[in-house]
Design an enzyme around this catalytic site. Structure first.
Site, PDB file in Angstrom:
ATOM      1  N   LYS A  29       0.850  -1.209   0.000  1.00 13.38           N
ATOM      2  CA  LYS A  29       0.000   0.000   0.000  1.00 13.38           C
ATOM      3  C   LYS A  29       0.876   1.247   0.000  1.00 13.38           C
ATOM      4  O   LYS A  29       2.045   1.216   0.417  1.00 13.38           O
ATOM      5  CB  LYS A  29      -0.943   0.011   1.215  1.00 13.38           C
ATOM      6  N   PRO A 122       9.394  -5.119   0.419  1.00  6.04           N
ATOM      7  CA  PRO A 122      10.404  -4.883   1.462  1.00  6.04           C
ATOM      8  C   PRO A 122       9.752  -4.566   2.809  1.00  6.04           C
ATOM      9  O   PRO A 122       8.685  -3.948   2.847  1.00  6.04           O
ATOM     10  CB  PRO A 122      11.172  -3.660   0.961  1.00  6.04           C
ATOM     11  N   ALA A 125       9.413  -0.525   5.549  1.00  7.05           N
ATOM     12  CA  ALA A 125       9.339   0.414   4.427  1.00  7.05           C
ATOM     13  C   ALA A 125       8.090   1.280   4.457  1.00  7.05           C
ATOM     14  O   ALA A 125       7.966   2.213   3.675  1.00  7.05           O
ATOM     15  CB  ALA A 125       9.378  -0.374   3.116  1.00  7.05           C
ATOM     16  N   GLY A 126       7.110   0.945   5.302  1.00  7.28           N
ATOM     17  CA  GLY A 126       5.832   1.670   5.285  1.00  7.28           C
ATOM     18  C   GLY A 126       4.935   1.217   4.148  1.00  7.28           C
ATOM     19  O   GLY A 126       3.966   1.887   3.800  1.00  7.28           O
ATOM     20  N   LEU A 127       5.260   0.068   3.577  1.00  6.75           N
ATOM     21  CA  LEU A 127       4.466  -0.459   2.454  1.00  6.75           C
ATOM     22  C   LEU A 127       3.414  -1.462   2.914  1.00  6.75           C
ATOM     23  O   LEU A 127       2.637  -1.974   2.096  1.00  6.75           O
ATOM     24  CB  LEU A 127       5.399  -1.118   1.425  1.00  6.75           C
ATOM     25  N   GLY A 128       3.394  -1.769   4.188  1.00  8.93           N
ATOM     26  CA  GLY A 128       2.329  -2.599   4.766  1.00  8.93           C
ATOM     27  C   GLY A 128       2.419  -4.080   4.447  1.00  8.93           C
ATOM     28  O   GLY A 128       1.430  -4.799   4.609  1.00  8.93           O
ATOM     29  N   GLY A 129       3.591  -4.546   4.023  1.00  2.94           N
ATOM     30  CA  GLY A 129       3.719  -5.949   3.592  1.00  2.94           C
ATOM     31  C   GLY A 129       3.257  -6.965   4.641  1.00  2.94           C
ATOM     32  O   GLY A 129       2.461  -7.851   4.334  1.00  2.94           O
ATOM     33  N   GLY A 130       3.724  -6.808   5.874  1.00  7.12           N
ATOM     34  CA  GLY A 130       3.369  -7.772   6.932  1.00  7.12           C
ATOM     35  C   GLY A 130       1.872  -7.762   7.204  1.00  7.12           C
ATOM     36  O   GLY A 130       1.246  -8.818   7.379  1.00  7.12           O
ATOM     37  N   SER A 131       1.279  -6.567   7.214  1.00 12.13           N
ATOM     38  CA  SER A 131      -0.164  -6.454   7.468  1.00 12.13           C
ATOM     39  C   SER A 131      -0.952  -7.077   6.316  1.00 12.13           C
ATOM     40  O   SER A 131      -1.980  -7.735   6.523  1.00 12.13           O
ATOM     41  CB  SER A 131      -0.573  -4.987   7.584  1.00 12.13           C
ATOM     42  N   ASP A 164      -3.094  -1.694  10.223  1.00 11.92           N
ATOM     43  CA  ASP A 164      -3.366  -1.655   8.774  1.00 11.92           C
ATOM     44  C   ASP A 164      -4.042  -2.922   8.254  1.00 11.92           C
ATOM     45  O   ASP A 164      -4.413  -2.972   7.076  1.00 11.92           O
ATOM     46  CB  ASP A 164      -2.043  -1.516   7.991  1.00 11.92           C
TER      47      ASP A 164
HETATM   48  O1  C5P Z   1      -0.578  -1.465  14.769  1.00 18.49           O
HETATM   49  P1  C5P Z   1       0.817  -1.739  14.376  1.00 18.49           P
HETATM   50  O2  C5P Z   1       1.357  -3.008  14.968  1.00 18.49           O
HETATM   51  O3  C5P Z   1       1.060  -1.652  12.905  1.00 18.49           O
HETATM   52  O4  C5P Z   1       1.663  -0.557  15.011  1.00 18.49           O
HETATM   53  C1  C5P Z   1       3.046  -0.630  15.241  1.00 18.49           C
HETATM   54  C2  C5P Z   1       3.432   0.437  16.224  1.00 18.49           C
HETATM   55  O5  C5P Z   1       3.241   1.740  15.654  1.00 18.49           O
HETATM   56  C3  C5P Z   1       2.573   0.459  17.468  1.00 18.49           C
HETATM   57  O6  C5P Z   1       3.118  -0.377  18.448  1.00 18.49           O
HETATM   58  C4  C5P Z   1       2.626   1.909  17.902  1.00 18.49           C
HETATM   59  O7  C5P Z   1       3.806   2.168  18.627  1.00 18.49           O
HETATM   60  C5  C5P Z   1       2.724   2.657  16.593  1.00 18.49           C
HETATM   61  N1  C5P Z   1       1.415   3.139  16.097  1.00 18.49           N
HETATM   62  C6  C5P Z   1       0.836   4.251  16.718  1.00 18.49           C
HETATM   63  N2  C5P Z   1      -0.368   4.714  16.246  1.00 18.49           N
HETATM   64  C7  C5P Z   1      -0.981   4.119  15.200  1.00 18.49           C
HETATM   65  C8  C5P Z   1      -0.408   3.000  14.568  1.00 18.49           C
HETATM   66  C9  C5P Z   1       0.797   2.539  15.043  1.00 18.49           C
HETATM   67  O8  C5P Z   1       1.378   4.817  17.669  1.00 18.49           O
HETATM   68  N3  C5P Z   1      -2.147   4.606  14.769  1.00 18.49           N
END
Ligand code: C5P
Length: 318
Positions: A29, A122, A125-131, A164
């Site tokens: 994403k 990758p 990266a902020g590309l959301g691969g794991g999610s 995500d």
């Molecule tokens: O939800 P996710 O596991 O992707 O988030 C990873 C980390 O990013 C969270 O543990 C939190 O520290 C931070 N996060 C946040 N606010 C969000 C999403 C993520 O602070 N809306």
């Protein structure tokens, strides 16, 4: 139920006709907007973000198995592909296995699965691969194990796995609120053309949010209904010339203070005349929007010569 795309030995003609074993594609994403509006009660950050799925895929093979012996053998997981690295666990802590175990527990399903993940997106990266992998696992297991869970029920489970994950279940461009888990699909638009660069550095989402707090970054102003409607309209008709007026990412300054690559990449993108460009999610990947596919290919080849990292040309999907 919204299965995005399934390849199987017998390709399905309808969403109902999936045969197993099957393989599901899990897209990356990009965040076209990411506004941090404040903090939520559980210590997360309240967001409003427009995300689009793009054609950069991991793939997940899923084979339902009859009851196996010990608990450890319930999900037989293996990891492959060019995106495989130390950030992607090859064991039961991988989000795919956690998603499947959670779905088994909550549904009371006694079946197991052989699951094989080919990583191309990758990580860090902020590309959301794991999610995306986790969402794909929930979707395909829901089918493969014959659970018939509704999208709403899967989405609630998805939110427990990561902010995500519900977006990827929706499988379309969406505006997401809360900590990211409240998903409102946007109308289907024309495909958008992107160039993405993943610099050598990877960034941890948690660390970028921590830095965002340390920098005492001001909260973004909540966009009003009219602005959201006009963004949605630009997206639907692919009016990329208007995107620069509303695209932004509240996390970019924090991410750039953790990786010097981001400013380098930003400078190169600014010089090349993209319609708009910015960081995706918490980075480190950076993307530009092009007016057409030919422009994307041309700009990508220039960027490749600058040795900024992995360069990928793609389109939105969903
Ligand atoms: O939800 P996710 O596991 O992707 O988030 C990873 C980390 O990013 C969270 O543990 C939190 O520290 C931070 N996060 C946040 N606010 C969000 C999403 C993520 O602070 N809306």
């Amino acid at each position: 139920m919204n299965l995005r795309q399934i390849d199987s030995p017998r390709a399905p003609t309808t969403a109902q006709a999936v045969s197993f074993p099957a393989t599901i594609l899990a897209p990356a994403k990009l965040n076209l907007t990411l506004d941090v509006l404040g903090r939520t009660n559980d210590g997360y950050h309240e967001l409003s973000t427009v995300m689009v799925p793009v054609r950069w895929f991991d793939s997940l093979y899923f084979e339902p198995l009859a009851k196996l012996g010990g608990r450890a053998g319930l999900i037989n997981f293996s990891l492959h592909g060019s995106g495989r690295n130390e950030l992607v666990p090859a064991n039961e802590s991988n989000l795919v296995v956690r998603a499947l175990q959670l779905l088994r527990e909550r549904s009371g399903c006694e079946l197991g699965a052989r699951v094989s993940l080919v990583k191309r997106i990758p990580s860090g990266a902020g590309l959301g691969g794991g999610s995306s992998d986790a969402a794909a696992a929930l979707q395909i297991a829901n089918r493969g194990w014959g659970l018939h869970w509704s999208e709403e029920r899967l989405s609630a489970l998805a939110a427990e796995l990561g902010s995500d994950v519900p977006f990827f279940l929706a499988g379309a461009a969406a505006i997401c609120g809360g900590r990211g888990e409240r998903v409102e699909r946007l109308p289907r638009g024309v495909p958008l053309n992107f160039v993405i660069v993943k610099p050598e550095d990877s960034l941890s989402t948690a660390e970028v949010y921590r830095r965002f707090d340390e920098l005492k970054t001001a909260s973004a102003v909540r966009r009003d209904k009219r602005t959201i409607a006009s963004m949605s309209c630009d997206l639907r008709c692919g009016a990329v010339g208007n995107f620069a007026a509303w695209m932004s990412n509240s996390l970019q300054t924090a991410a750039a203070s953790l990786s010097s690559w981001i400013e380098q990449v930003e400078r190169v993108f600014a010089d090349l005349g993209f319609a708009a460009h910015q960081l995706t999610g918490s980075g480190s990947a950076y993307f530009g929007i092009c007016r057409h596919a030919g422009e994307a290919r041309r700009l990508a080849s220039i960027i490749k010569s600058r040795q900024l990292g992995l360069v990928f040309v793609t389109r939105s999907c969903g």
